[in-house]
Enzyme design. Structure first.
Site, mmCIF file in Angstrom:
data_model
loop_
_atom_site.group_PDB
_atom_site.id
_atom_site.type_symbol
_atom_site.label_atom_id
_atom_site.label_comp_id
_atom_site.label_asym_id
_atom_site.label_seq_id
_atom_site.Cartn_x
_atom_site.Cartn_y
_atom_site.Cartn_z
ATOM 1 N N THR A 153 40.701 41.510 42.523
ATOM 2 C CA THR A 153 39.764 42.341 43.248
ATOM 3 C C THR A 153 40.475 42.589 44.551
ATOM 4 O O THR A 153 41.305 43.539 44.606
ATOM 5 C CB THR A 153 38.393 41.722 43.237
ATOM 6 O OG1 THR A 153 38.547 40.400 43.775
ATOM 7 C CG2 THR A 153 37.774 41.801 42.001
ATOM 8 N N LYS A 179 42.230 34.246 39.960
ATOM 9 C CA LYS A 179 42.139 35.284 40.834
ATOM 10 C C LYS A 179 41.064 34.569 41.917
ATOM 11 O O LYS A 179 40.352 33.852 41.527
ATOM 12 C CB LYS A 179 41.632 36.489 40.407
ATOM 13 C CG LYS A 179 40.031 36.588 39.920
ATOM 14 C CD LYS A 179 38.907 36.717 40.787
ATOM 15 C CE LYS A 179 39.208 37.823 41.640
ATOM 16 N NZ LYS A 179 38.041 37.839 42.767
ATOM 17 N N THR A 190 35.084 34.321 45.514
ATOM 18 C CA THR A 190 34.950 34.539 43.974
ATOM 19 C C THR A 190 36.353 34.017 43.254
ATOM 20 O O THR A 190 37.141 34.514 43.653
ATOM 21 C CB THR A 190 34.351 35.847 43.566
ATOM 22 O OG1 THR A 190 33.069 36.104 44.130
ATOM 23 C CG2 THR A 190 34.073 35.992 42.219
ATOM 24 N N SER A 407 31.097 49.334 49.000
ATOM 25 C CA SER A 407 31.140 50.932 49.157
ATOM 26 C C SER A 407 32.465 51.363 49.236
ATOM 27 O O SER A 407 32.644 52.518 48.858
ATOM 28 C CB SER A 407 30.299 51.429 50.430
ATOM 29 O OG SER A 407 30.849 50.844 51.539
#
Length: 407
Positions: A153, A179, A190, A407
């Site tokens: 990510t 990751k 995460t 966003s």
């Protein structure tokens, strides 16, 4: 033990691939699939956050109760967390699609997600991605590397590790990919980690080995102090190395644990060093402790100190922040007995002795702290126990990345 190139496809019988499903990202691969040619004994550890993502609940059910697993479907971009019954249903639908595409039972398919919390998965894209991946699985290093890239990510680079070790006269391979860059403070971030091995071992000992090792590896890293809803470590063993199955804590088991620890330590450090916006891996060693628990508390308190992390970013030997973080950790020690050192490939320098600053060179300290991997070693002179924690510096870019992540 021999360190080798590769990741999840390094061990015998494991293949992997990825695809661009368009889940969130429009210009990159965002789904990965790991598959074993034969059923696997599987162990798992998961987030301690009360708010658990649907994939965590799905996988825990399988690692606790399913006789074996054989595949893992991973998506990046949407975490499938805080999505209610619908989110859990989507885990089952993903597993069902993989079951049909790979001709394996539904309860042998693990799923994992990472990304934005609160959004539902676009199941048309997920299912299409599974179908595509089932047709292009490969066993090369490049296939595994592509899968490692697809699960990123905010990570800036893929994270992999692999080793070979002789166990029971047979060559056993362990490989892994993970990751993690932000929302990293595991208490198993995460953080997702997938480890594959061809060792033959009982499910009970596989789980015990993983659960014990997580304490000294993934649970000793922190980027920002936030424990994710999705933290997952999965360890799959398919037995294809041909060693006699390990069913007791003998020398073979100890050798396996050492190799597993190398993989998990390597992957943990890669996560910490790639913290969002980070410019340096920050390692904290507490030595001379009265107990392991005391050393763990002290070392983790330092790596989670925002002021200390900011000082590392500024290459500033602001040792008072380290002593302060140790002081509010909750662990008892005598600050007037602490020796503190900074170390990197540029050298090693003692900063304080018995809690008092030495007449050290600020210029030399700055040089040491300007490397991409920096260590602080605190000797509290109370015993023989020790612990090591890993974090990173705190930079302007951390705020920029997280201010508009959704966003």
């Amino acid at each position: 033990m021999k360190i080798i190139d590769g990741g999840v496809t390094a061990a015998k019988g494991f293949v992997a691939t990825c695809t661009a499903a368009g889940i969130k990202y429009k210009d990159r691969k965002d789904m990965a699939l790991i598959y074993s040619e034969v059923p696997c004994k599987t162990a798992g550890t998961y987030t301690t956050n009360i708010v658990k993502a649907a994939p965590v609940l799905w996988d825990k059910e399988l690692t606790d109760h399913s006789p074996y697993t054989q595949a893992v479907v991973i998506n990046a971009g949407i975490a499938n967390a805080c999505t209610g019954k619908e989110g859990f249903q989507y885990c089952e639908e993903t597993a069902t699609e993989a079951s049909e595409s790979l001709n394996i039972p539904v309860n042998s398919v693990l799923v994992a997600s990472t990304g934005v919390i609160g959004k539902q998965l676009p199941m048309d894209k997920i299912k299409a991605g599974v179908k595509v991946m089932a047709q292009k699985l490969g066993q090369t290093i490049e296939d595994g590397h592509a899968a490692a890239k697809a699960i990123m990510t905010t990570d800036t680079l893929p994270k992999e590790a692999a080793v070979e070790v002789i166990i029971g006269g047979r060559c056993v391979t362990i490989g892994g990919m993970c990751k993690g860059s932000g929302m990293i403070h595991p208490n198993m971030c995460t953080m997702l980690s997938f480890i594959t091995t061809d060792i033959a071992i009982s499910k009970e000992l596989l789980q015990e080995a993983l659960s014990e090792d997580v304490k000294d590896t993934y649970n000793m890293i922190s980027v920002d102090g936030d424990t994710s809803t999705n933290d997952t470590v999965l360890l799959m063993a398919n037995g294809l190395a041909g060693n006699a199955e390990i069913t007791s804590k003998n020398e073979d088991y100890n050798q396996f644990k050492k190799a597993l620890n190398y993989i998990n330590t390597c992957l943990s450090k890669k996560i910490a060093g790639d913290g969002e916006g980070a410019t340096a891996l920050f390692e904290v060693q507490v030595i001379g402790a009265e107990s392991k628990e005391q050393a763990v508390v002290l070392s983790k308190s330092v790596i989670t100190s925002s002021l200390t992390k900011a000082a590392i970013f500024g290459h500033d030997a602001n040792w008072g922040r380290i002593l302060c973080a140790m002081g509010y950790s909750g662990a008892q020690f005598d600050p007037e007995k602490v020796d503190l050192y900074f170390e990197s490939k540029a050298g090693k320098l003692q900063i304080i002795e018995n809690g008092v600053a030495l007449n050290y060179s600020e210029e030399e300290a700055t040089k040491i702290l300007s490397e991409t991997e920096v260590s602080a070693i605190a000797d509290i002179k109370m015993g023989d126990a020790k612990a090591t924690a890993w974090g990173c510096d705190l930079t302007y870019d951390y705020v920029k990345i997280n201010a508009d992540y959704r966003s």
